[in-house]
Scaffold this motif. Structure first.
Motif, PDB file in Angstrom:
ATOM      1  N   PRO A   1       0.803  -1.232   0.000  1.00 36.33           N
ATOM      2  CA  PRO A   1       0.000   0.000   0.000  1.00 36.33           C
ATOM      3  C   PRO A   1       0.830   1.273   0.000  1.00 36.33           C
ATOM      4  O   PRO A   1       0.405   2.292  -0.560  1.00 36.33           O
ATOM      5  N   ALA A   2       2.006   1.220   0.621  1.00 35.02           N
ATOM      6  CA  ALA A   2       2.850   2.421   0.673  1.00 35.02           C
ATOM      7  C   ALA A   2       3.685   2.592  -0.592  1.00 35.02           C
ATOM      8  O   ALA A   2       4.014   3.726  -0.963  1.00 35.02           O
ATOM      9  N   ARG A   3       4.023   1.500  -1.252  1.00 31.29           N
ATOM     10  CA  ARG A   3       4.909   1.571  -2.414  1.00 31.29           C
ATOM     11  C   ARG A   3       4.167   1.707  -3.736  1.00 31.29           C
ATOM     12  O   ARG A   3       4.688   2.288  -4.698  1.00 31.29           O
ATOM     13  N   LEU A   4       2.963   1.131  -3.838  1.00 30.17           N
ATOM     14  CA  LEU A   4       2.252   1.137  -5.117  1.00 30.17           C
ATOM     15  C   LEU A   4       1.946   2.545  -5.630  1.00 30.17           C
ATOM     16  O   LEU A   4       2.064   2.792  -6.833  1.00 30.17           O
ATOM     17  N   PRO A   5       1.542   3.499  -4.773  1.00 33.18           N
ATOM     18  CA  PRO A   5       1.237   4.840  -5.305  1.00 33.18           C
ATOM     19  C   PRO A   5       2.374   5.470  -6.088  1.00 33.18           C
ATOM     20  O   PRO A   5       2.126   6.189  -7.062  1.00 33.18           O
ATOM     21  N   SER A   6       3.631   5.217  -5.704  1.00 32.31           N
ATOM     22  CA  SER A   6       4.741   5.823  -6.454  1.00 32.31           C
ATOM     23  C   SER A   6       4.833   5.238  -7.857  1.00 32.31           C
ATOM     24  O   SER A   6       5.170   5.952  -8.816  1.00 32.31           O
ATOM     25  N   VAL A   7       4.521   3.947  -8.009  1.00 26.98           N
ATOM     26  CA  VAL A   7       4.520   3.328  -9.334  1.00 26.98           C
ATOM     27  C   VAL A   7       3.404   3.927 -10.185  1.00 26.98           C
ATOM     28  O   VAL A   7       3.613   4.302 -11.348  1.00 26.98           O
ATOM     29  N   LEU A   8       2.225   4.016  -9.602  1.00 26.66           N
ATOM     30  CA  LEU A   8       1.086   4.570 -10.341  1.00 26.66           C
ATOM     31  C   LEU A   8       1.334   6.033 -10.700  1.00 26.66           C
ATOM     32  O   LEU A   8       0.966   6.485 -11.785  1.00 26.66           O
ATOM     33  N   ARG A   9       1.968   6.759  -9.789  1.00 28.79           N
ATOM     34  CA  ARG A   9       2.249   8.170 -10.039  1.00 28.79           C
ATOM     35  C   ARG A   9       3.170   8.343 -11.241  1.00 28.79           C
ATOM     36  O   ARG A   9       2.971   9.253 -12.061  1.00 28.79           O
ATOM     37  N   VAL A  10       4.171   7.494 -11.370  1.00 29.03           N
ATOM     38  CA  VAL A  10       5.090   7.580 -12.510  1.00 29.03           C
ATOM     39  C   VAL A  10       4.338   7.361 -13.818  1.00 29.03           C
ATOM     40  O   VAL A  10       4.509   8.121 -14.781  1.00 29.03           O
ATOM     41  N   VAL A  11       3.494   6.340 -13.868  1.00 27.37           N
ATOM     42  CA  VAL A  11       2.733   6.059 -15.093  1.00 27.37           C
ATOM     43  C   VAL A  11       1.803   7.235 -15.407  1.00 27.37           C
ATOM     44  O   VAL A  11       1.672   7.652 -16.569  1.00 27.37           O
ATOM     45  N   TYR A  12       1.171   7.785 -14.371  1.00 35.91           N
ATOM     46  CA  TYR A  12       0.261   8.912 -14.571  1.00 35.91           C
ATOM     47  C   TYR A  12       1.014  10.143 -15.090  1.00 35.91           C
ATOM     48  O   TYR A  12       0.534  10.845 -15.992  1.00 35.91           O
ATOM     49  N   LEU A  13       2.187  10.412 -14.550  1.00 36.23           N
ATOM     50  CA  LEU A  13       2.959  11.576 -14.999  1.00 36.23           C
ATOM     51  C   LEU A  13       3.410  11.412 -16.445  1.00 36.23           C
ATOM     52  O   LEU A  13       3.434  12.389 -17.206  1.00 36.23           O
ATOM     53  N   ILE A  14       3.774  10.192 -16.830  1.00 32.66           N
ATOM     54  CA  ILE A  14       4.146   9.948 -18.229  1.00 32.66           C
ATOM     55  C   ILE A  14       2.952  10.237 -19.129  1.00 32.66           C
ATOM     56  O   ILE A  14       3.081  10.891 -20.174  1.00 32.66           O
ATOM     57  N   PHE A  15       1.771   9.762 -18.731  1.00 36.32           N
ATOM     58  CA  PHE A  15       0.576  10.010 -19.537  1.00 36.32           C
ATOM     59  C   PHE A  15       0.264  11.504 -19.601  1.00 36.32           C
ATOM     60  O   PHE A  15      -0.074  12.031 -20.673  1.00 36.32           O
ATOM     61  N   THR A  16       0.365  12.185 -18.476  1.00 39.04           N
ATOM     62  CA  THR A  16       0.032  13.614 -18.435  1.00 39.04           C
ATOM     63  C   THR A  16       0.904  14.409 -19.397  1.00 39.04           C
ATOM     64  O   THR A  16       0.420  15.292 -20.115  1.00 39.04           O
ATOM     65  N   GLU A  17       2.196  14.092 -19.423  1.00 34.79           N
ATOM     66  CA  GLU A  17       3.086  14.797 -20.354  1.00 34.79           C
ATOM     67  C   GLU A  17       2.737  14.460 -21.793  1.00 34.79           C
ATOM     68  O   GLU A  17       2.871  15.295 -22.683  1.00 34.79           O
ATOM     69  N   GLY A  18       2.273  13.238 -22.032  1.00 30.21           N
ATOM     70  CA  GLY A  18       1.877  12.867 -23.384  1.00 30.21           C
ATOM     71  C   GLY A  18       0.563  13.488 -23.808  1.00 30.21           C
ATOM     72  O   GLY A  18       0.389  13.878 -24.967  1.00 30.21           O
ATOM     73  N   TYR A  19      -0.361  13.616 -22.880  1.00 23.93           N
ATOM     74  CA  TYR A  19      -1.695  14.127 -23.218  1.00 23.93           C
ATOM     75  C   TYR A  19      -1.732  15.650 -23.269  1.00 23.93           C
ATOM     76  O   TYR A  19      -2.491  16.231 -24.039  1.00 23.93           O
ATOM     77  N   ALA A  20      -0.909  16.293 -22.461  1.00 20.69           N
ATOM     78  CA  ALA A  20      -0.854  17.753 -22.445  1.00 20.69           C
ATOM     79  C   ALA A  20       0.608  18.150 -22.267  1.00 20.69           C
ATOM     80  O   ALA A  20       1.079  18.336 -21.137  1.00 20.69           O
ATOM     81  N   ALA A  21       1.320  18.262 -23.364  1.00 21.51           N
ATOM     82  CA  ALA A  21       2.765  18.507 -23.318  1.00 21.51           C
ATOM     83  C   ALA A  21       3.066  19.811 -22.581  1.00 21.51           C
ATOM     84  O   ALA A  21       2.396  20.831 -22.794  1.00 21.51           O
ATOM     85  N   SER A  22       4.068  19.774 -21.718  1.00 23.34           N
ATOM     86  CA  SER A  22       4.380  20.958 -20.919  1.00 23.34           C
ATOM     87  C   SER A  22       5.006  22.065 -21.758  1.00 23.34           C
ATOM     88  O   SER A  22       4.940  23.240 -21.379  1.00 23.34           O
ATOM     89  N   SER A  23       5.598  21.715 -22.888  1.00 25.36           N
ATOM     90  CA  SER A  23       6.204  22.725 -23.751  1.00 25.36           C
ATOM     91  C   SER A  23       6.319  22.161 -25.158  1.00 25.36           C
ATOM     92  O   SER A  23       6.027  20.995 -25.405  1.00 25.36           O
ATOM     93  N   GLY A  24       6.743  23.041 -26.078  1.00 29.94           N
ATOM     94  CA  GLY A  24       6.951  22.590 -27.451  1.00 29.94           C
ATOM     95  C   GLY A  24       5.865  23.057 -28.406  1.00 29.94           C
ATOM     96  O   GLY A  24       4.933  23.775 -28.036  1.00 29.94           O
ATOM     97  N   GLY A  25       5.981  22.606 -29.647  1.00 37.83           N
ATOM     98  CA  GLY A  25       5.076  23.062 -30.695  1.00 37.83           C
ATOM     99  C   GLY A  25       3.822  22.235 -30.850  1.00 37.83           C
ATOM    100  O   GLY A  25       2.926  22.613 -31.617  1.00 37.83           O
ATOM    101  N   ASP A  26       3.722  21.104 -30.154  1.00 38.48           N
ATOM    102  CA  ASP A  26       2.547  20.238 -30.270  1.00 38.48           C
ATOM    103  C   ASP A  26       1.781  20.231 -28.958  1.00 38.48           C
ATOM    104  O   ASP A  26       2.381  20.219 -27.872  1.00 38.48           O
ATOM    105  N   LEU A  27       0.464  20.203 -29.063  1.00 37.58           N
ATOM    106  CA  LEU A  27      -0.358  20.164 -27.863  1.00 37.58           C
ATOM    107  C   LEU A  27      -0.154  18.864 -27.106  1.00 37.58           C
ATOM    108  O   LEU A  27      -0.128  18.848 -25.867  1.00 37.58           O
ATOM    109  N   MET A  28       0.010  17.760 -27.849  1.00 34.50           N
ATOM    110  CA  MET A  28       0.123  16.438 -27.239  1.00 34.50           C
ATOM    111  C   MET A  28       1.356  15.712 -27.758  1.00 34.50           C
ATOM    112  O   MET A  28       1.913  16.079 -28.793  1.00 34.50           O
ATOM    113  N   ARG A  29       1.717  14.681 -27.034  1.00 35.72           N
ATOM    114  CA  ARG A  29       2.788  13.775 -27.473  1.00 35.72           C
ATOM    115  C   ARG A  29       2.214  12.368 -27.395  1.00 35.72           C
ATOM    116  O   ARG A  29       2.366  11.670 -26.392  1.00 35.72           O
ATOM    117  N   PRO A  30       1.497  11.961 -28.440  1.00 35.10           N
ATOM    118  CA  PRO A  30       0.751  10.698 -28.396  1.00 35.10           C
ATOM    119  C   PRO A  30       1.614   9.480 -28.082  1.00 35.10           C
ATOM    120  O   PRO A  30       1.129   8.522 -27.476  1.00 35.10           O
TER     121      PRO A  30
END
Length: 408
Positions: A174-203
């Motif tokens: 229970p204490a370790r799983l959230p960090s794994v899920l958080r990493v996957v979520y952050l990867i998706f977030t950067e792909g779905y709404a790119a923090s910078s650059g010329g494209d809105l998304m990084r599919p």
């Protein structure tokens, strides 16, 4: 062959890392086994059990390498003692009848709390998503050499700190799983709404995150937050095709052509939401998935069930009282009760450290001020958001909003 390498490459790497307790050796022999397959399979055909073939080849190459390097063997011997203790379920090398999927061990190794958040994401992309170092570097917008150094340092830390290749026990999970899920979520977030650059998304990043979430769901089917995360990613990614116009410009949710939304992804996500929400102790990803499902169910923006979405944000804020959740909750309240109800909630977040520099806070405030007819204040808020935004399509949206206000 490409499909086999993509699916089995991370499994092979995880198996070798668990067996020998060394990421460097696992990575090198995985590459050598795939190189051997590229030479042999076009001549002999893809074997019936490609992973078993790759594992046999990689194991032999690993043993040859160890025999050639006595110092390496001595270091591995010490690591192997801990690896065997941590992962006693790893079968003998000769037993390939039922090859286990050791990727869960690799997930927890790459996402160990001793590593920084950025390094966790980089290792996950490199060793579980199978991206090359240059591709990982592009994901983080840094030079390849810089990312290579980070990965080398991370592997060295895993080795010297004796970070085990194992799945945490029931008391630790229970204490370790959230960090794994958080990493996957952050990867998706950067792909779905790119923090910078010329494209809105990084599919490509969004798709890798979904693939990782599917792997986790297969490996931990009873974990409801894993199910909730996969549901959230599917229900959110379902809108991807409608989020940009033909020129790559941003299309906001209220203006999207919902016929372009992926009905299959929505249906799959909706099926997953039910078990994610069923039972006591609902988690934040399951609640966010339920919110995403309500957006996807609405036939148009005007019929969105804002009262229910707001109620879910109330629940989510109790689970995770973060400033970002507070921001989204304030926007939902404004949609339910009017901009005058949401504006004070946004203003209360203005000095929050976590949101300082986050362009969507002044952008949301500007939208509410515009709806209230306070155009001068709205223009200033849009300009503040524009000064902070670094994604070009988002900047173009803010510029259009400013131009519309100026034209009144």
């Amino acid at each position: 062959m490409e499909a086999v390498f993509r699916e089995d490459g991370s499994r092979l790497l995880a198996l070798l890392a668990a067996r020998f307790g060394d990421l460097d050796l696992a990575e090198e022999t995985t590459s050598e086994a795939i190189e051997a397959a590229l030479k042999r399979w076009p001549l002999d055909g893809v074997p019936d059990k490609p992973l078993a073939w790759l594992l046999t080849t990689a194991r032999r190459k690993a043993i040859d390498r160890i025999r050639r390097d006595r110092a390496y063997a001595e270091r591995l011997a010490a690591l192997q003692v801990e690896s065997d203790r941590a992962a006693p379920s790893v079968p003998p090398e000769a037993d390939f009848g039922d090859i286990p999927d050791e990727r869960l061990q690799l997930f927890f190794t790459c996402c160990h709390p001793a590593l920084s958040a950025e390094v966790r994401a980089a290792l996950t992309l490199r060793f579980l998503a199978g991206l090359t170092t240059s591709e990982v570097a592009r994901a983080f917008l840094v030079p390849t050499a810089t990312m290579a150094q980070r990965i080398v340092r991370a592997k060295r830390k895993i080795r010297t700190a004796r970070i085990p290749f194992r799945v945490p026990g029931p008391d630790e999970l229970p204490a370790r799983l959230p960090s794994v899920l958080r990493v996957v979520y952050l990867i998706f977030t950067e792909g779905y709404a790119a923090s910078s650059g010329g494209d809105l998304m990084r599919p490509d990043l969004a798709e890798e995150a979904i693939r990782l979430a599917r792997i986790l769901h297969r490996l931990l089917p009873a974990e409801r937050e894993v199910t909730g995360l996969l549901a959230l990613l599917l229900l959110t990614d379902a809108r991807r095709a409608a989020r940009t116009d033909a020129a790559g410009g941003q299309v906001l949710l209220e203006d999207q052509d919902r016929a372009l939304w992926d009905a299959d992804l929505i249906a799959e996500g909706q099926r997953l939401v039910v078990p994610a929400l069923t039972g006591p102790g609902v988690g934040p990803y399951a609640v966010q998935a339920a919110i995403a499902a309500l957006h996807d169910e609405a036939t148009d923006f005007e019929t969105t069930d804002w009262p229910q979405i707001t109620a879910l944000y109330d629940v989510l804020f109790q689970i995770d009282p973060s400033p970002l959740i507070a921001l989204n909750r304030a926007v939902a309240i404004a949609m339910r009760d009017g901009p005058q109800a949401g504006l004070p909630l946004l203003d209360a977040l203005a000095d929050t450290e976590e949101l300082r520099g986050y362009h969507l806070l002044p952008a949301a405030r500007a939208d509410l001020l515009r709806r209230l007819g306070r155009t001068t204040e709205a223009a200033a808020a849009y300009q503040a958001a524009l000064d902070l935004a670094s994604n070009e399509p988002e900047r173009a949206t803010l510029i259009r909003r400013l131009a519309t206000l100026a034209g009144r």
